[in-house]
Motif scaffolding. Structure first.
Motif, PDB file in Angstrom:
ATOM      1  N   SER A  42     100.058  69.958  52.735  1.00  0.00           N
ATOM      2  CA  SER A  42      99.945  70.312  54.152  1.00  0.00           C
ATOM      3  C   SER A  42     101.292  70.378  54.856  1.00  0.00           C
ATOM      4  O   SER A  42     101.357  70.762  56.019  1.00  0.00           O
ATOM      5  CB  SER A  42      99.072  69.278  54.871  1.00  0.00           C
ATOM      6  N   SER A  43     102.349  69.995  54.183  1.00  0.00           N
ATOM      7  CA  SER A  43     103.676  69.974  54.804  1.00  0.00           C
ATOM      8  C   SER A  43     104.175  71.406  54.953  1.00  0.00           C
ATOM      9  O   SER A  43     104.463  72.080  53.969  1.00  0.00           O
ATOM     10  CB  SER A  43     104.635  69.147  53.942  1.00  0.00           C
ATOM     11  N   THR A  44     104.288  71.844  56.174  1.00  0.00           N
ATOM     12  CA  THR A  44     104.478  73.273  56.427  1.00  0.00           C
ATOM     13  C   THR A  44     105.750  73.828  55.784  1.00  0.00           C
ATOM     14  O   THR A  44     106.848  73.303  55.982  1.00  0.00           O
ATOM     15  CB  THR A  44     104.478  73.558  57.944  1.00  0.00           C
ATOM     16  N   GLY A  45     105.573  74.863  54.994  1.00  0.00           N
ATOM     17  CA  GLY A  45     106.696  75.577  54.397  1.00  0.00           C
ATOM     18  C   GLY A  45     107.290  74.952  53.156  1.00  0.00           C
ATOM     19  O   GLY A  45     108.158  75.554  52.523  1.00  0.00           O
ATOM     20  N   SER A  75     106.923  79.449  62.323  1.00  0.00           N
ATOM     21  CA  SER A  75     107.506  78.165  62.718  1.00  0.00           C
ATOM     22  C   SER A  75     107.977  77.357  61.519  1.00  0.00           C
ATOM     23  O   SER A  75     108.830  76.473  61.662  1.00  0.00           O
ATOM     24  CB  SER A  75     106.493  77.354  63.524  1.00  0.00           C
ATOM     25  N   SER A  76     107.439  77.651  60.335  1.00  0.00           N
ATOM     26  CA  SER A  76     107.827  76.890  59.138  1.00  0.00           C
ATOM     27  C   SER A  76     109.291  77.076  58.797  1.00  0.00           C
ATOM     28  O   SER A  76     109.898  76.217  58.154  1.00  0.00           O
ATOM     29  CB  SER A  76     106.963  77.296  57.935  1.00  0.00           C
ATOM     30  N   VAL A  77     109.880  78.193  59.219  1.00  0.00           N
ATOM     31  CA  VAL A  77     111.278  78.435  58.861  1.00  0.00           C
ATOM     32  C   VAL A  77     112.234  77.536  59.643  1.00  0.00           C
ATOM     33  O   VAL A  77     113.436  77.537  59.386  1.00  0.00           O
ATOM     34  CB  VAL A  77     111.683  79.920  59.011  1.00  0.00           C
ATOM     35  N   SER A  78     111.707  76.755  60.578  1.00  0.00           N
ATOM     36  CA  SER A  78     112.538  75.749  61.233  1.00  0.00           C
ATOM     37  C   SER A  78     112.832  74.584  60.297  1.00  0.00           C
ATOM     38  O   SER A  78     113.757  73.804  60.545  1.00  0.00           O
ATOM     39  CB  SER A  78     111.845  75.226  62.495  1.00  0.00           C
ATOM     40  N   GLY A 108     103.594  83.879  66.869  1.00  0.00           N
ATOM     41  CA  GLY A 108     104.247  83.474  68.102  1.00  0.00           C
ATOM     42  C   GLY A 108     104.120  82.013  68.470  1.00  0.00           C
ATOM     43  O   GLY A 108     104.744  81.562  69.434  1.00  0.00           O
ATOM     44  N   TYR A 109     103.340  81.252  67.691  1.00  0.00           N
ATOM     45  CA  TYR A 109     103.122  79.856  68.040  1.00  0.00           C
ATOM     46  C   TYR A 109     103.171  78.942  66.823  1.00  0.00           C
ATOM     47  O   TYR A 109     102.676  79.306  65.749  1.00  0.00           O
ATOM     48  CB  TYR A 109     101.748  79.660  68.705  1.00  0.00           C
ATOM     49  N   GLY A 110     103.740  77.758  67.006  1.00  0.00           N
ATOM     50  CA  GLY A 110     103.603  76.654  66.061  1.00  0.00           C
ATOM     51  C   GLY A 110     102.740  75.615  66.741  1.00  0.00           C
ATOM     52  O   GLY A 110     103.232  74.817  67.545  1.00  0.00           O
ATOM     53  N   ASP A 114     110.931  78.307  71.484  1.00  0.00           N
ATOM     54  CA  ASP A 114     111.387  76.929  71.316  1.00  0.00           C
ATOM     55  C   ASP A 114     111.740  76.599  69.869  1.00  0.00           C
ATOM     56  O   ASP A 114     112.159  75.480  69.565  1.00  0.00           O
ATOM     57  CB  ASP A 114     110.312  75.940  71.805  1.00  0.00           C
ATOM     58  N   GLN A 115     111.557  77.555  68.987  1.00  0.00           N
ATOM     59  CA  GLN A 115     111.892  77.378  67.565  1.00  0.00           C
ATOM     60  C   GLN A 115     113.228  78.044  67.224  1.00  0.00           C
ATOM     61  O   GLN A 115     114.000  77.534  66.424  1.00  0.00           O
ATOM     62  CB  GLN A 115     110.795  77.984  66.673  1.00  0.00           C
ATOM     63  N   THR A 116     113.458  79.226  67.802  1.00  0.00           N
ATOM     64  CA  THR A 116     114.626  80.018  67.404  1.00  0.00           C
ATOM     65  C   THR A 116     115.016  80.966  68.528  1.00  0.00           C
ATOM     66  O   THR A 116     114.170  81.336  69.363  1.00  0.00           O
ATOM     67  CB  THR A 116     114.326  80.826  66.124  1.00  0.00           C
TER      68      THR A 116
END
Length: 682
Positions: A128-131, A160-163, A189-191, A198-200
Motif C-alpha cells: 500500500s506504500s504509494t509508488g 502524487s506518488s512521484v513526490s 490532480g489530487y493526492g 501542493d506537490q509540485t
C-alpha cells in the motif's frame, strides 16, 4: 518525436467493431463493479477499502490491453481495478479480492481490498506504500534486459506518488541503466485531498523529469480510450525497441472521493464536481459508438444487459466462496530454507589452513556465483577496478563474473533493496545478494523496502518469494562512531518474514552465507566488520560448508554458568570464560549464529545444564535482541534457573567516536567477566 507524431493506430472509425465491443464490455463491467463496491461495505460484507477509478477509464483500459500476460510484467496501484480487468482478471476474481475471500487470487484475503494481483501471470503483488513498486518494476526490467526478452515492465501510479524519493530513484536508475520500463502516471490532480499544486510546481508532473538523458515522456488524455491506446502502444514499442524507459502521463479526472473513507465534499466545490462528471470517459465512449454509428442504441442496451448478468453471476459466485481460515495466518511467513545434507548441525572436522572471515566470505560468494549463473550482486563501491565493496569482501568478482552480474548501484539504499526485490520476481532461479549499505547504520533509508519485502511471501499467499540476501557490515570496535558502529538486529528482529544471521567465525560466515543464498526468501546477513581480518575469527573452512538456520554452536563447554552470545561479543565472552576457567569457574559459551530463527532447543539445553545464564551482545541492552532470549528462557525454562537471567550490552546511547567513549559504551571482556562473577554468587 512529439506526442503529435505518435501513430494513430486506434480511432473510432478505424478500430474493428469486435475490438470496440470487447472494450465496451470491459469498461461497462469495470464501472459496474466500481459503482457497486461501496455497497458491500454498507452491507458489512467487506470491501472496506475501495479507491474508485472512474475518470481513469481510458488509460487503465489501454494499460491492460497492451499487457501480455506471462511475458510483460505489471505493477498495479490501488486504483487500477479496470487495468486488472482489462489485463484478463475476471469480475469474480475482482469481487473475491474486494470481499477478502480465501480464493482471492491476489492474496487470499491477506492484503487490503483493491490491491489486485495475479503473480502467475506477472501481475505482481504490491504493498500500500504509494509508488514503492516503481523500484520493483525497475528491478524486473533489469532482468528483462539481462535475459534478452522482448517485453516491458509497467508501473501504474498516481501523480502524487512521484513526490516520494524512491520514485525519483527508480526513474533515475531506469534512465541510467536504459531499461524497458513504462511508468504510467495517472494524473487526476489530487493526492487524497492534497491538490497537485501542493506537490509540485509543474502543471504536468512528468515534466519534472525532462532532463533525464534516456527517458522519453509521452502525454495523453487518460479519459480518452483511443488516445490512451495509441500512447501505450507507442510507449511499449519504444521501450522494447530502444530498451529505454518511458513515462506516460495520462491526464485523468477523479469523479468520486479518493476512497470510501474520504469525502471530497469537504474540499471540492460543486462546480468542480460537475466538471469531472461531464468528462466521464465511459459516457463519452458510449456517445462516440452511437454518434459514429459503430453500434446502435439497441446493441448498446444488449451489451449493458449482459454486463448486469456478468456482475450478478460474479457476485453470486464470490459470495459463496470460503473465508480464510484463522489457523492459516502462520502459512507462508518464511519459505522453507535450503537444507544441508552433509552438515545438518552446521559442524565440521575439516583440516587445513585457517582463513580469515573476509576471505571465507569472498570465496563463498565466488563459489555460489559459479554454482548458479543466475546469481547477482550489487551495492555501493562494489566494482571499481580492484575494489569490491567498502571492505573488499567482493573483491575480484566483477573481473570473474562480469559487469552485468556484479555492479555498482547509486548511493540510494532503498533503490538497492527495491530493485533486488524486483529482479527476483522475474524468475525463481534468480538469487540476489546486495550490500544493503556501506555500513549497517546507513541502511535506514531502505527500511520501507525491507518491510515491504518482508511480507511479500505472506501477502501474496505464497505465490511470490523474494530470494534476496542483504549483507550489512555491522557493529563497532573500529572507532567509527555514529553511522559506522551501530547495531540493527534488535530493531530488525521485530519484523516477521526475514531470517537474521550473525556469525562470529569464518567457517560460520561461509556456511551461513551459502545457506542464505541457496534458500528462498529474504535473509539479513549481519557481518561483524571488526572481525573481517581478526586472527581470532579465522578458522578452517571446508569448501562446501553449510550452516543451517536456527542452529546454535557450543564454543566452549561448561558446567557452572552459560553465556549466550553472537557476533563480536562471542570472542569477548570466550576471553572472559578462559580467564574465569583459570579461577576455577566452568563457563559454557553458546554462539547463537542465527537469531531468526533462534535455536530454542540449544538454549533450553544449556539452561538445564548450568542453571544460570548471562546474555551478551554488542547492541544496546535496552531493546536489544537479548531481551527476546531472556523472555524465551523465562517462559520456557524458568524452573531450571537458580538466578535471574542477566544481560550485558551497550549503554542506551549512540556509539561515540572517541575511543575512550567507545570503550565506555560497548561491552568488553572486563564487563562480561564482572557480570559472571556477580551472577554466580546469586
Amino acid at each position: 518525436m512529439t506526442d503529435k507524431d505518435i501513430p494513430k493506430i486506434y480511432s473510432i472509425k478505424k478500430t474493428p467493431k469486435e475490438t470496440l465491443e470487447k472494450w465496451f464490455r470491459l469498461l461497462s463491467v469495470g464501472r459496474a463493479i466500481d459503482d457497486k463496491a461501496p455497497n458491500y461495505l454498507k452491507q458489512a460484507i467487506g470491501w472496506s477499502y475501495h479507491a474508485p477509478y472512474a475518470g481513469h477509464d481510458g488509460i487503465q483500459l489501454a494499460v491492460g490491453q497492451v499487457f501480455e500476460k506471462n511475458k510483460d510484467h505489471l505493477f498495479l496501484y490501488y486504483r487500477e481495478m479496470l487495468t486488472a480487468l482489462s489485463a484478463g482478471m475476471t469480475a469474480e476474481e475482482i469481487i473475491l479480492n474486494g470481499i477478502s475471500k480465501a480464493t482471492d487470487p491476489s492474496s487470499g484475503g491477506r492484503h487490503m481490498s483493491n490491491h489486485l494481483a495475479k503473480p502467475e501471470w506477472n501481475i505482481h503483488s504490491v504493498s500500500s506504500s504509494t509508488g514503492n513498486h516503481t523500484l520493483h518494476a525497475v528491478g524486473t526490467a533489469r532482468a528483462i534486459k539481462y535475459y534478452g526478452e522482448k517485453a516491458v515492465s509497467i508501473s501504474g501510479q498516481g501523480e502524487s506518488s512521484v513526490s516520494e524519493g524512491y520514485v525519483y530513484e527508480a526513474i533515475n536508475g531506469a534512465d541510467k541503466e536504459e531499461l524497458p520500463v513504462i511508468f504510467v502516471i495517472q494524473d487526476n490532480g489530487y493526492g487524497i485531498s492534497v491538490p497537485k499544486k501542493d506537490q509540485t510546481a509543474q502543471r504536468k508532473v512528468a515534466n519534472n523529469f525532462k532532463g533525464f538523458k534516456n527517458l522519453r515522456i509521452i502525454h495523453c488524455n487518460g479519459k480518452d480510450v483511443f488516445d490512451s491506446m495509441n500512447a501505450m502502444e507507442e510507449a511499449k514499442k519504444y521501450a522494447i525497441e530502444e530498451s529505454k524507459p518511458v513515462i506516460v502521463q495520462a491526464n485523468c479526472v477523479r469523479m468520486h472521493s479518493h476512497s470510501n473513507s474520504d469525502d471530497h465534499l469537504l474540499y471540492r466545490s460543486q462546480s468542480e464536481r460537475n466538471y469531472v462528471e461531464e468528462y466521464d470517459p465511459l459516457a463519452k465512449f458510449k456517445r462516440l459508438l452511437i454518434r459514429y454509428k459503430r453500434f446502435t442504441e439497441e446493441e448498446i442496451q444488449t451489451l449493458e444487459e449482459d454486463t448486469k448478468k456478468t456482475i450478478k453471476a460474479a457476485h453470486k459466485a464470490a459470495m459463496s466462496a470460503p473465508d480464510p481460515a484463522p489457523e492459516s495466518v502462520l502459512d507462508f511467513v518464511v519459505p522453507e530454507p535450503y537444507v544441508s545434507q552433509k552438515y545438518p548441525d552446521g559442524l565440521h572436522n575439516a583440516e587445513g589452513e585457517k582463513k580469515k572471515m573476509i576471505t571465507a566470505l569472498n570465496e563463498t560468494l565466488k563459489a555460489e556465483f559459479r554454482e548458479n549463473p543466475d546469481t547477482f550482486i550489487w551495492g555501493q563501491d562494489m566494482a571499481n577496478k580492484d575494489k569490491g565493496g567498502i571492505f573488499n569482501v567482493s573483491k575480484g568478482m566483477q573481473q570473474e563474473f562480469g559487469a552485468e552480474r556484479v555492479f555498482n548501484a547509486p548511493i540510494a539504499e532503498d533503490f538497492i533493496v527495491g530493485t533486488a526485490n524486483g529482479m527476483s520476481r522475474y524468475n525463481e532461479k534468480i538469487r540476489v545478494v546486495v550490500e544493503g549499505a556501506e555500513f549497517a547504520d546507513y541502511f535506514w533509508p531502505a527500511m520501507e523496502q525491507y518491510v515491504d519485502t518482508s511480507h511479500d511471501y505472506w501477502r501474496s499467499n505464497g505465490k511470490f518469494s523474494p530470494n534476496v540476501t542483504i549483507r550489512l557490515a555491522s557493529g563497532g570496535y573500529i572507532g567509527g562512531g555514529m553511522y559506522h558502529s551501530q547495531n540493527l538486529e534488535g530493531s530488525l528482529a521485530a519484523i516477521p518474514g526475514v531470517r537474521i544471521v550473525y556469525p562470529s567465525f569464518a567457517d560460520d560466515a561461509a556456511g551461513l552465507l551459502r545457506t542464505s543464498i541457496r534458500s528462498k526468501g529474504m535473509t539479513m546477513f549481519m557481518e561483524p566488520k571488526a572481525l573481517y581480518q581478526a586472527p581470532q575469527a579465522a578458522t578452517i573452512v571446508p569448501d562446501d560448508f553449510e550452516v543451517p538456520f536456527g542452529k546454535a554452536r557450543i564454543r566452549k563447554e561448561g558446567a557452572d554458568i552459560s553465556i549466550i552470545t553472537y557476533g563480536n561479543t562471542t570472542h569477548l565472552s570466550l576471553q572472559a570464560a578462559e580467564k574465569l576457567q583459570e579461577e576455577g569457574l566452568s563457563v559454557e559459551v553458546l554462539d547463537l549464529r542465527s537469531l531468526v530463527p533462534m535455536d530454542e532447543e540449544a538454549i533450553i539445553k544449556t539452561v538445564k545444564k548450568t542453571n544460570k545464564v548471562l546474555i551478551v551482545h554488542e547492541d544496546k541492552v535496552h531493546g536489544g535482541f537479548g531481551g527476546e532470549v531472556a523472555s524465551f528462557i523465562m517462559e520456557n525454562a524458568f524452573e531450571y534457573l537458580d538466578a535471574p537471567v542477566r544481560r550485558v550490552g551497550s549503554t542506551f546511547t549512540p556509539v561515540g567516536f572517541n575511543r575512550i567513549l567507545e570503550k565506555a559504551i560497548l561491552p568488553n571482556t572486563e564487563k562480561i567477566y564482572n557480570a559472571v562473577k556477580e551472577l554466580v554468587k546469586y
